[in-house]
Design a protein around this motif. Structure first.
Motif, short mmCIF file in Angstrom:
data_model
loop_
_atom_site.label_atom_id
_atom_site.label_comp_id
_atom_site.label_asym_id
_atom_site.label_seq_id
_atom_site.Cartn_x
_atom_site.Cartn_y
_atom_site.Cartn_z
N GLY A 252 8.37 7.58 11.95
CA GLY A 252 9.64 8.27 12.13
C GLY A 252 10.81 7.32 11.90
N THR A 253 10.69 6.11 12.43
CA THR A 253 11.73 5.09 12.23
C THR A 253 11.86 4.72 10.76
N LEU A 254 10.71 4.56 10.08
CA LEU A 254 10.71 4.20 8.67
C LEU A 254 11.35 5.29 7.82
N LEU B 89 12.50 17.43 8.30
CA LEU B 89 11.55 16.82 7.36
C LEU B 89 10.97 15.53 7.93
N ILE B 90 11.83 14.73 8.55
CA ILE B 90 11.36 13.48 9.17
C ILE B 90 10.39 13.78 10.30
N PHE B 91 10.68 14.79 11.10
CA PHE B 91 9.78 15.19 12.19
C PHE B 91 8.41 15.59 11.64
N VAL B 92 8.40 16.35 10.57
CA VAL B 92 7.14 16.80 9.97
C VAL B 92 6.35 15.61 9.42
N TYR B 93 7.05 14.71 8.71
CA TYR B 93 6.37 13.56 8.11
C TYR B 93 5.95 12.51 9.13
N SER B 94 6.57 12.51 10.29
CA SER B 94 6.21 11.52 11.31
C SER B 94 5.28 12.12 12.36
N PHE B 95 5.78 13.07 13.17
CA PHE B 95 4.93 13.62 14.24
C PHE B 95 3.86 14.56 13.72
N SER B 96 4.25 15.59 12.97
CA SER B 96 3.28 16.61 12.56
C SER B 96 2.14 16.02 11.74
N PHE B 97 2.49 15.14 10.80
CA PHE B 97 1.45 14.55 9.96
C PHE B 97 0.54 13.63 10.78
N ASN B 98 1.11 12.79 11.60
CA ASN B 98 0.30 11.84 12.36
C ASN B 98 -0.48 12.51 13.49
N PHE B 99 0.03 13.62 14.00
CA PHE B 99 -0.75 14.43 14.93
C PHE B 99 -1.99 14.96 14.21
N GLY C 218 0.83 -1.20 0.00
CA GLY C 218 0.00 0.00 0.00
C GLY C 218 0.86 1.25 0.00
N TYR C 219 0.28 2.36 -0.42
CA TYR C 219 1.01 3.63 -0.52
C TYR C 219 1.23 4.22 0.87
N LEU C 220 2.46 4.65 1.14
CA LEU C 220 2.78 5.33 2.38
C LEU C 220 3.29 6.73 2.07
N LEU C 221 2.80 7.70 2.82
CA LEU C 221 3.27 9.07 2.65
C LEU C 221 4.56 9.25 3.42
N LEU C 222 5.68 9.15 2.71
CA LEU C 222 7.00 9.24 3.31
C LEU C 222 7.82 10.32 2.61
N ALA C 223 8.80 10.84 3.31
CA ALA C 223 9.71 11.81 2.69
C ALA C 223 10.52 11.11 1.60
N ASP C 224 10.83 11.84 0.55
CA ASP C 224 11.59 11.30 -0.56
C ASP C 224 13.06 11.13 -0.16
N VAL C 225 13.62 9.97 -0.48
CA VAL C 225 15.00 9.66 -0.08
C VAL C 225 15.99 10.66 -0.67
N GLU C 226 15.83 11.00 -1.95
CA GLU C 226 16.75 11.92 -2.60
C GLU C 226 16.72 13.29 -1.94
N THR C 227 15.52 13.74 -1.54
CA THR C 227 15.40 15.03 -0.88
C THR C 227 16.07 15.01 0.48
N LEU C 228 15.88 13.91 1.23
CA LEU C 228 16.50 13.79 2.55
C LEU C 228 18.02 13.82 2.45
N LYS C 229 18.56 13.17 1.41
CA LYS C 229 20.02 13.13 1.25
C LYS C 229 20.56 14.45 0.68
N LYS C 230 19.77 15.09 -0.16
CA LYS C 230 20.21 16.36 -0.76
C LYS C 230 20.23 17.47 0.27
N TYR C 231 19.22 17.49 1.14
CA TYR C 231 19.13 18.53 2.17
C TYR C 231 19.36 17.89 3.55
N GLN C 232 20.58 17.38 3.74
CA GLN C 232 20.89 16.65 4.96
C GLN C 232 20.73 17.50 6.22
N ALA C 233 21.02 18.79 6.11
CA ALA C 233 20.90 19.67 7.28
C ALA C 233 19.46 19.78 7.75
#
Length: 217
Positions: A209-211, A117-127, A97-112
């Motif tokens: 968040g782990t994923l 981004l992970i916080f937003v996609y995990s806590f903010s979205f699920n809140f 099934g489709y999961l709304l996750l951050a894009d790997v390339e974006t996470l690696k491109k904007y490492q700082a």
């Protein structure tokens, strides 16, 4: 555990519309930003901020319930992490099934900014998702059985989530509906047993968040 509704129809409608408009607003932002992960992150951040202010009473109510019954809250949070983790593992391996996750390339491109981004996609979205879930199913009542409420609430929210968030592809939508039906039926069960949304928020945040974090390793 049955709880009396304190939500007005106005609050239910505004919260539900805002949440299910996240994909549309994100795509509008993407016409300017040209990065769908960042566009979603911006939209989710705005919506979650609005939810914190607009639904503060609802969040505070459930926080106080969780704090009052801390033993049950911890138990159902840990139980939630284990079951949601298992469901998500089965989804990744078999259901697809489709999961709304951050894009790997974006996470690696904007490492700082990757942790943000992970916080937003995990806590903010699920809140935001959990608050929206409560609003959408708030007036669903069956006199016959609590089990019917749990099942129908989970299935109904899964259907809405699939329609609004999953890309239009019949096979993908079917597999996603299966996964989200199991997920939200279980979240409905957690809420019914604990009387609070907090265990679901924390469990979803930890699993997703782990994923998200594992993708950048």
């Amino acid at each position: 555990m049955e709880t009396k509704s304190t939500l007005t129809f106005k609050r239910i409608i505004i919260t539900s519309v805002l949440f299910f408009c996240i994909p549309l607003i994100s795509y509008l932002f993407d016409t300017i930003i040209s990065n769908i992960t960042i566009s979603y992150s911006l939209t989710i951040s705005i919506v979650s901020f609005i939810f914190i202010i607009y639904n503060w009473h609802l969040f505070a109510l459930h926080y106080n319930r969780a704090k009052k019954n801390i033993g049950d809250s911890i138990f159902y949070t840990v139980f939630g992490v284990l079951v949601i983790g298992l469901l998500t593992f089965l989804n990744q391996k078999y259901i697809h099934g489709y999961l709304l996750l951050a894009d790997v390339e974006t996470l690696k491109k904007y490492q700082a900014a990757s942790l943000l981004l992970i916080f937003v996609y995990s806590f903010s979205f699920n809140f935001s998702l959990t608050i929206a879930y409560k609003c959408v199913v708030d007036r669903i009542k069956f006199a016959v059985s609590t089990v019917q409420v749990i099942l129908f609430s989970g299935l109904f929210f899964a259907l809405l989530f699939t329609i609004f968030f999953v890309p239009f592809n019949i096979s993908l939508m079917i597999s996603s509906f299966l996964y989200y039906s199991l997920l939200y039926i279980f979240c409905s069960y957690l809420y019914n047993q604990s009387g609070s949304l907090i265990p679901s928020i924390i469990a979803l945040t930890i699993v997703f968040g782990t994923l998200n974090f594992l993708m950048i390793l």
